[in-house]
Design an enzyme around this catalytic site. Structure first.
Site, short mmCIF file in Angstrom:
data_model
loop_
_atom_site.label_atom_id
_atom_site.label_comp_id
_atom_site.label_asym_id
_atom_site.label_seq_id
_atom_site.Cartn_x
_atom_site.Cartn_y
_atom_site.Cartn_z
N ALA A 9 0.83 -1.21 0.00
CA ALA A 9 0.00 0.00 0.00
C ALA A 9 0.86 1.26 0.00
CB ALA A 9 -0.94 -0.01 1.21
N HIS A 10 0.19 2.41 -0.07
CA HIS A 10 0.90 3.69 -0.20
C HIS A 10 1.77 4.00 1.02
CE1 HIS A 10 -3.01 5.88 1.33
NE2 HIS A 10 -2.51 5.06 2.23
#
Length: 337
Positions: A236-237
């Protein structure tokens, strides 16, 4: 690819014992024939030395007397075999040059040494290093940097402004630089948060098939040198993964978590957002990591397999665990313990 056994020995730091010969490829010790190189890394495979038809075998010094063929002596036969296999099996994803069906923007920097296969798309501002190979139907968005000798298999998508280092391998279906999962609730409506960061990938990184790496929201998602990501991994980011860490298939790492160096993460692991895992941690398969791990070591949380009948009983008992604890505490007090 055929090589002299002596040349292989020199390149993988082994000592040649016996006659030199031509080696076409590597093979299992029980299946290898003339022109093939096998290996023994564990004593339980030593009987294979008596029956193998391999032209040469990689083994330890202590097993040399049992070998009837030429041998490459190594303290670590398994590592030496991996290096030899790499030498004998160079990867060619596309023929050198640019396919006439590829779509290359005028502002892209494409060295003469690259190989770009059919229907690949490379947009403006992208810089490819020497000897980069890009497979069919891959899409490289604008302003991407890809280092020397990196291999990109067919049907890979790399978003804009991504940086990828040297000697990387990215397998089919991988998506790098898609938007992170960022939203803010406005009443009963979700408002998308623009993902303005990038993805920075170091040297010698491998990214498995259908793995996704989201771009950062404001900061970058960072994958450091020599990280190995298996198939179907979700990053994920704003995640950061330290050097020499390996992540097995079907693992998900939620946003803004940091993984240290030299970690091994098993299959199907879930790592929540905004936590840190220190260096030299091993996480076994199906573990859920809900808080930071500050000490090196091996961690597990999954329930071991059992018959369905026993599992149901234990689940019901687990639900009563707090009640049982309180009863035991009361009994201990009344008994004077």
């Amino acid at each position: 690819m055929t090589m002299k056994l002596s040349d292989i020995a020199n390149q993988i730091d082994c000592r040649l014992v016996g006659d030199d010969c031509n080696i076409e490829n590597v093979a299992d010790i029980n299946q290898a024939g003339n022109g093939y190189l096998a290996f023994v890394y564990n004593a339980r495979y030593l009987p294979g030395l008596k029956t193998t038809k391999a032209s040469a075998v990689i083994l330890k010094e202590e097993w040399l007397k049992q070998c009837n063929s030429s041998a490459l002596v190594s303290d670590n036969p398994r590592l030496a075999f991996a290096k030899a296999a790499h030498l004998l099996n160079s990867v060619i994803i596309a023929d050198k040059g640019v396919s006439n069906t590829a779509v290359i923007a005028s502002g892209a920097n494409i060295p003469a040494s690259v190989a770009i296969d059919h229907n690949a798309v490379i947009k403006s501002g992208t810089n490819l290093g020497e000897n980069v190979q890009i497979g069919a139907c891959s899409v490289i968005e604008s302003n991407v940097e890809i280092g020397d000798n990196t291999l990109i298999y067919p049907n890979v998508t790399i978003g804009h402004d991504i940086k990828i280092g040297k000697n990387c391998i990215i397998y089919s279906g991988a998506v790098i630089g898609t938007d992170g999962f960022g939203y803010v609730a406005d009443g009963d409506v979700y408002i998308k948060v623009p993902q303005l960061g990038s993805v920075i990938i170091g040297d010698n990184v491998e990214i498995g098939a259908n793995t996704t790496i989201d771009r950062g929201a404001l900061l970058d998602t960072i994958i450091h040198d020599d990280v190995k990501l298996d198939n179907l991994v979700q990053i994920a980011h704003n995640v950061e993964i330290g050097k020499h860490t390996a992540v097995s298939a079907c693992t998900g790492i939620a946003g803004s978590s940091k993984i240290g160096k030299n970690c091994i993460i098993g299959g199907g692991v879930g790592i929540r957002d905004n936590i840190e895992i220190t260096d030299n941690v091993i996480i076994t398969g199906r573990t859920f990591v809900s808080s930071s791990l500050k000490e090196p070591g091996t961690y597990s949380s999954s329930v071991l397999v059992d018959t369905n009948q026993n599992w149901k009983k234990n689940v019901m008992r687990f639900k009563r665990l707090d009640e049982m604890f309180k009863r035991i505490t009361r009994l201990e007090k009344t008994s004077g313990k």
